[in-house]
Design a protein around this motif. Structure first.
Motif, PDB file in Angstrom:
ATOM      1  N   ILE A  97      20.118  18.522 -98.581  1.00 16.51           N
ATOM      2  CA  ILE A  97      19.708  19.846 -98.106  1.00 16.51           C
ATOM      3  C   ILE A  97      19.229  20.741 -99.250  1.00 16.51           C
ATOM      4  CG2 ILE A  97      20.434  21.875 -96.777  1.00 16.51           C
ATOM      5  CD1 ILE A  97      22.502  19.919 -95.457  1.00 16.51           C
ATOM      6  N   CYS A  98      20.023  20.827-100.318  1.00 16.36           N
ATOM      7  CA  CYS A  98      19.593  21.706-101.421  1.00 16.36           C
ATOM      8  C   CYS A  98      18.929  20.908-102.555  1.00 16.36           C
ATOM      9  CB  CYS A  98      20.775  22.509-101.951  1.00 16.36           C
ATOM     10  SG  CYS A  98      22.011  21.525-102.807  1.00 16.36           S
ATOM     11  N   LYS A  99      19.202  19.610-102.614  1.00 12.39           N
ATOM     12  CA  LYS A  99      18.633  18.719-103.632  1.00 12.39           C
ATOM     13  C   LYS A  99      18.964  19.143-105.068  1.00 12.39           C
ATOM     14  CE  LYS A  99      14.750  17.183-100.697  1.00 12.39           C
ATOM     15  NZ  LYS A  99      15.587  17.089 -99.531  1.00 12.39           N
ATOM     16  N   LEU A 100      20.120  19.767-105.238  1.00 10.52           N
ATOM     17  CA  LEU A 100      20.473  20.262-106.570  1.00 10.52           C
ATOM     18  C   LEU A 100      21.616  19.492-107.232  1.00 10.52           C
ATOM     19  CD1 LEU A 100      20.268  24.124-105.958  1.00 10.52           C
ATOM     20  CD2 LEU A 100      18.680  22.731-107.294  1.00 10.52           C
ATOM     21  N   GLU A 101      22.565  19.048-106.427  1.00 14.55           N
ATOM     22  CA  GLU A 101      23.752  18.381-106.974  1.00 14.55           C
ATOM     23  C   GLU A 101      24.084  17.176-106.113  1.00 14.55           C
ATOM     24  OE1 GLU A 101      26.787  21.722-108.838  1.00 14.55           O
ATOM     25  OE2 GLU A 101      26.946  21.272-106.732  1.00 14.55           O
ATOM     26  N   ALA A 102      24.982  16.329-106.636  1.00 14.90           N
ATOM     27  CA  ALA A 102      25.485  15.228-105.818  1.00 14.90           C
ATOM     28  C   ALA A 102      26.246  15.828-104.642  1.00 14.90           C
ATOM     29  CB  ALA A 102      26.381  14.341-106.646  1.00 14.90           C
ATOM     30  N   GLU A 103      26.053  15.247-103.465  1.00 18.17           N
ATOM     31  CA  GLU A 103      26.728  15.791-102.295  1.00 18.17           C
ATOM     32  C   GLU A 103      28.100  15.158-102.121  1.00 18.17           C
ATOM     33  OE1 GLU A 103      25.774  16.556 -97.581  1.00 18.17           O
ATOM     34  OE2 GLU A 103      25.778  14.540 -98.383  1.00 18.17           O
ATOM     35  N   ASP A 104      29.110  15.866-102.575  1.00 20.21           N
ATOM     36  CA  ASP A 104      30.479  15.460-102.265  1.00 20.21           C
ATOM     37  C   ASP A 104      31.133  16.628-101.515  1.00 20.21           C
ATOM     38  OD1 ASP A 104      30.932  17.319-104.244  1.00 20.21           O
ATOM     39  OD2 ASP A 104      31.581  15.865-105.748  1.00 20.21           O
ATOM     40  N   LEU A 105      32.402  16.472-101.178  1.00 16.30           N
ATOM     41  CA  LEU A 105      33.071  17.485-100.366  1.00 16.30           C
ATOM     42  C   LEU A 105      33.114  18.845-101.069  1.00 16.30           C
ATOM     43  CD1 LEU A 105      34.128  17.143 -97.577  1.00 16.30           C
ATOM     44  CD2 LEU A 105      36.391  16.709 -98.494  1.00 16.30           C
ATOM     45  N   GLN A 106      33.361  18.783-102.357  1.00 15.87           N
ATOM     46  CA  GLN A 106      33.422  20.024-103.131  1.00 15.87           C
ATOM     47  C   GLN A 106      32.074  20.748-103.103  1.00 15.87           C
ATOM     48  OE1 GLN A 106      35.311  19.641-107.046  1.00 15.87           O
ATOM     49  NE2 GLN A 106      33.810  21.124-107.770  1.00 15.87           N
ATOM     50  N   HIS A 107      31.001  19.986-103.247  1.00 18.14           N
ATOM     51  CA  HIS A 107      29.662  20.580-103.186  1.00 18.14           C
ATOM     52  C   HIS A 107      29.427  21.198-101.805  1.00 18.14           C
ATOM     53  CE1 HIS A 107      25.365  21.191-103.659  1.00 18.14           C
ATOM     54  NE2 HIS A 107      25.218  20.617-102.484  1.00 18.14           N
ATOM     55  N   LEU A 108      29.695  20.432-100.782  1.00 18.02           N
ATOM     56  CA  LEU A 108      29.453  20.893 -99.409  1.00 18.02           C
ATOM     57  C   LEU A 108      30.237  22.169 -99.089  1.00 18.02           C
ATOM     58  CD1 LEU A 108      28.162  19.919 -96.575  1.00 18.02           C
ATOM     59  CD2 LEU A 108      30.475  19.158 -96.076  1.00 18.02           C
ATOM     60  N   LEU A 109      31.500  22.193 -99.471  1.00 16.67           N
ATOM     61  CA  LEU A 109      32.356  23.314 -99.079  1.00 16.67           C
ATOM     62  C   LEU A 109      32.286  24.518-100.019  1.00 16.67           C
ATOM     63  CD1 LEU A 109      35.568  21.382 -98.008  1.00 16.67           C
ATOM     64  CD2 LEU A 109      33.896  22.432 -96.506  1.00 16.67           C
ATOM     65  N   THR A 110      32.009  24.279-101.302  1.00 17.34           N
ATOM     66  CA  THR A 110      32.095  25.415-102.235  1.00 17.34           C
ATOM     67  C   THR A 110      30.793  25.767-102.953  1.00 17.34           C
ATOM     68  OG1 THR A 110      32.744  24.101-104.159  1.00 17.34           O
ATOM     69  CG2 THR A 110      34.524  24.842-102.720  1.00 17.34           C
TER      70      THR A 110
END
Ligand SMILES: [Zn+2]
Length: 169
Positions: A97-110
């Motif tokens: 979606i944002c293509k900026l970071e690896a998508e893990d739970l921490q990325h998704l939620l915070t």
């Protein structure tokens, strides 16, 4: 052998013994699974439903939300970093979606910028509630990193009275 239990007492004794045996086994198994690191083992008991299920209504909407949360809690929510584990060559761990970071739970939620607006309104409420219980300084000490926030959002049972780091005077 010398004590004579009635049927009901005996049933209760057996039930308690079985539950506590499997609770110990369950907790030991959970500690070994990296996917369950966000699940609080404190209140995990055989014969008791998890708080995620106890705190919702029986509406379809709530059950769907809880199912998503349970997937996050048990490490089975399909995120890019999880897909990579199964399909290393073909999958890109980057957040689609944002293509900026690896998508893990921490990325998704915070962190994910795409969810910034949704997060802002909900997170503020959660933060205000927790701060009203523990105070601003204890919040600052304990929730100064995204992993702690993730843990709070996924299973707040990990954060009970007495588990917070306090300011040393
Ligand atoms: Zn993202």
């Amino acid at each position: 052998m010398n004590q004579h239990y009635n049927k009901l007492d005996w049933k209760n004794i057996v039930r308690t013994a079985i539950s506590s045996h499997w609770t110990v086994k369950l907790k030991a198994d959970c500690e070994e699974k990296s996917t369950l690191k966000l699940l609080s083992k404190r209140n995990l008991n055989i014969g008791q439903t998890h708080n995620v299920w106890d705190t919702i209504s029986s509406s379809v909407k709530d059950v769907r939300k809880a199912a998503t949360k349970v997937r996050m809690l048990t490490g089975t929510y399909m995120l890019q970093t999880l897909k990579v584990k199964f399909n290393q060559a073909e999958i890109d761990p980057t957040c689609p979606i944002c293509k900026l970071e690896a998508e893990d739970l921490q990325h998704l939620l915070t962190s994910c910028l795409a969810y910034r607006h949704i997060r802002k309104s909900h997170f503020q409420q959660i933060k205000e509630y927790v701060v009203s219980k523990i105070g601003n300084s204890v919040w600052t000490i304990n929730f100064n990193n995204k992993m702690a926030i993730t843990e709070l959002l996924i299973d707040c049972q990990a954060w009970l009275k007495g588990t917070f780091s306090q300011m040393t005077k």
